[in-house]
Write a protein that holds these residues in place. Sequence first.
Motif, short mmCIF file in Angstrom:
data_model
loop_
_atom_site.label_atom_id
_atom_site.label_comp_id
_atom_site.label_asym_id
_atom_site.label_seq_id
_atom_site.Cartn_x
_atom_site.Cartn_y
_atom_site.Cartn_z
N ASP A 116 0.83 -1.21 0.00
CA ASP A 116 0.00 0.00 0.00
C ASP A 116 0.86 1.25 0.00
O ASP A 116 0.54 2.25 -0.67
CB ASP A 116 -0.92 0.02 1.23
N THR A 117 1.95 1.21 0.75
CA THR A 117 2.81 2.38 0.89
C THR A 117 3.37 2.85 -0.44
O THR A 117 3.53 4.05 -0.67
CB THR A 117 3.98 2.07 1.86
N VAL A 118 3.65 1.89 -1.34
CA VAL A 118 4.27 2.26 -2.62
C VAL A 118 3.31 2.12 -3.80
O VAL A 118 3.72 2.24 -4.96
CB VAL A 118 5.55 1.42 -2.87
N GLY A 119 2.04 1.84 -3.54
CA GLY A 119 1.08 1.73 -4.63
C GLY A 119 1.16 0.45 -5.41
O GLY A 119 0.69 0.38 -6.56
N ALA A 120 1.74 -0.61 -4.82
CA ALA A 120 1.79 -1.91 -5.50
C ALA A 120 0.51 -2.69 -5.22
O ALA A 120 -0.11 -2.52 -4.17
CB ALA A 120 3.00 -2.71 -5.02
N ILE A 121 0.13 -3.55 -6.16
CA ILE A 121 -1.10 -4.34 -6.05
C ILE A 121 -0.72 -5.78 -5.74
O ILE A 121 -0.05 -6.43 -6.56
CB ILE A 121 -1.90 -4.26 -7.36
N PRO A 122 -1.08 -6.34 -4.58
CA PRO A 122 -0.72 -7.73 -4.25
C PRO A 122 -1.20 -8.70 -5.32
O PRO A 122 -2.31 -8.56 -5.84
CB PRO A 122 -1.44 -7.97 -2.91
N ALA A 123 -0.35 -9.70 -5.64
CA ALA A 123 -0.70 -10.58 -6.77
C ALA A 123 -0.16 -11.99 -6.59
O ALA A 123 0.26 -12.62 -7.57
CB ALA A 123 -0.17 -9.98 -8.07
N ILE A 124 -0.15 -12.52 -5.38
CA ILE A 124 0.36 -13.87 -5.16
C ILE A 124 -0.54 -14.88 -5.88
O ILE A 124 -1.76 -14.82 -5.78
CB ILE A 124 0.49 -14.16 -3.65
N ARG A 125 0.10 -15.81 -6.61
CA ARG A 125 -0.61 -16.76 -7.46
C ARG A 125 0.00 -18.16 -7.33
O ARG A 125 1.09 -18.32 -6.78
CB ARG A 125 -0.54 -16.34 -8.94
N SER A 126 -0.67 -19.14 -7.90
CA SER A 126 -0.12 -20.50 -7.97
C SER A 126 0.97 -20.55 -9.04
O SER A 126 1.04 -19.67 -9.91
CB SER A 126 -1.22 -21.50 -8.32
N PRO A 127 1.84 -21.58 -9.02
CA PRO A 127 2.85 -21.72 -10.08
C PRO A 127 2.21 -21.78 -11.47
O PRO A 127 2.75 -21.21 -12.43
CB PRO A 127 3.57 -23.02 -9.73
N GLN A 128 1.08 -22.48 -11.58
CA GLN A 128 0.42 -22.61 -12.88
C GLN A 128 -0.12 -21.26 -13.37
O GLN A 128 0.03 -20.91 -14.55
CB GLN A 128 -0.72 -23.63 -12.79
N GLU A 129 -0.74 -20.52 -12.47
CA GLU A 129 -1.24 -19.18 -12.83
C GLU A 129 -0.09 -18.25 -13.18
O GLU A 129 -0.20 -17.42 -14.10
CB GLU A 129 -2.05 -18.61 -11.68
N THR A 130 1.02 -18.39 -12.46
CA THR A 130 2.19 -17.55 -12.72
C THR A 130 2.76 -17.84 -14.10
O THR A 130 3.08 -16.91 -14.86
CB THR A 130 3.27 -17.81 -11.64
N GLU A 131 2.86 -19.11 -14.45
CA GLU A 131 3.39 -19.47 -15.78
C GLU A 131 2.47 -18.97 -16.89
O GLU A 131 2.94 -18.46 -17.91
CB GLU A 131 3.59 -20.97 -15.89
N LYS A 132 1.17 -19.10 -16.70
CA LYS A 132 0.21 -18.61 -17.69
C LYS A 132 0.37 -17.10 -17.88
O LYS A 132 0.41 -16.60 -19.01
CB LYS A 132 -1.21 -18.95 -17.26
N PHE A 133 0.46 -16.37 -16.79
CA PHE A 133 0.63 -14.91 -16.86
C PHE A 133 1.95 -14.56 -17.54
O PHE A 133 1.99 -13.67 -18.41
CB PHE A 133 0.60 -14.31 -15.46
N ALA A 134 3.03 -15.25 -17.18
CA ALA A 134 4.34 -14.96 -17.76
C ALA A 134 4.35 -15.22 -19.26
O ALA A 134 4.95 -14.46 -20.03
CB ALA A 134 5.42 -15.79 -17.07
N ARG A 135 3.67 -16.29 -19.68
CA ARG A 135 3.57 -16.59 -21.11
C ARG A 135 2.82 -15.47 -21.84
O ARG A 135 3.24 -15.01 -22.91
CB ARG A 135 2.86 -17.93 -21.34
N GLU A 136 1.70 -15.03 -21.26
CA GLU A 136 0.92 -13.95 -21.88
C GLU A 136 1.72 -12.67 -21.98
O GLU A 136 1.62 -11.94 -22.97
CB GLU A 136 -0.36 -13.73 -21.07
#
Length: 331
Positions: free
Chosen positions: A295-315
């Motif tokens: 919150d202090t720096v305006g970042a948006i929390p986004a913890i995900r599963s490994p599978q969701e992370t790989e899908k996002f990274a591919r996109e």
Amino acid sequence: MLKSSKRLIGKSILAGLVASALGVSPVLAQNYPNKTITLIAPYGVGGDSDFSGRNLAAVANKLIGQPVIVQNVAGASGTIGSQKVRTSPPDGYTLLISRGGSQAITPALDSNTPYKWNDFTMISLLDFNPVVCVVKPDSPYKTIKELIDGIKANPGKLNYATAGPGTTQHLAVEVMLRDVGLPSSAAMMIPYKGGGQASAALLGGEVNFLCNNLTTMVGQIKGGAMRALVTSTSNRLKEFPDVPTAKESGIPSLEQVMGWSGLYGPPGLPAEVVNKWQAVLKEVAKDPAWLRGNDTVGAIPAIRSPQETEKFAREQFELYSKLGAELNLKK
């Protein structure tokens, strides 16, 4: 009984040899972690990877049972630190604070990148970082339109800071210029070693403007040391309701550029290590100190599963590959 014991011993030796060949200790799963874990931030101190790493380490220290430290290994648009992790033993003691620039943009644009976007074990995303374009408060440019008009009136004269070619700071400006019909040469890019140094360059009057992740600049914007002109979010920022969105400003493609951090390991990281971190990160996601840090720096929390992370990274990789081709930025 003797033959059975010999078979068991033989199987144990074979398992140990296989594990050694893979660079993994056969007792890793039971004992991990049993020493200090190093998070490599592939950009300089004060940048987004540095923030994400330290925000995570401060909480993970309490949850994982061993010290977690951050080491900055900056240079070459984040590829030096990233490569250091890629070639580290897959034992879970050297991990990477991955960034959109080093893990998606650079592999998408530069064929000489020493790794591919998926040459890592993806553990989780950590946070998203909106991009905001800023000037100094004494700048003659009060709005993003005035800045763009200034670039049009003085082609090649105005300059901007980045953390290196092919980073979020670079691509954001390229996208903005394209949206208003200007070539890359309309503004001069000045590369620095990280987002923190890029921000310092603006504050020091070395450059005219900067499009950087909000996490790096939120304090300076709130304190009046920087004037925000536009944000890459689809809606106005809660902390800065007077800053117009990219779409409102006539540069809608800027919405596609968003910084992010993740937690990656070397290729071949054992499932036990990934699962351990996933369990820790589930607790991190609820931790008030970690949430407050974002919150202090305006970042948006986004913890995900490994599978969701790989899908996002591919996109992300595919997005920047397409943008790179459209902008003629591929090497």
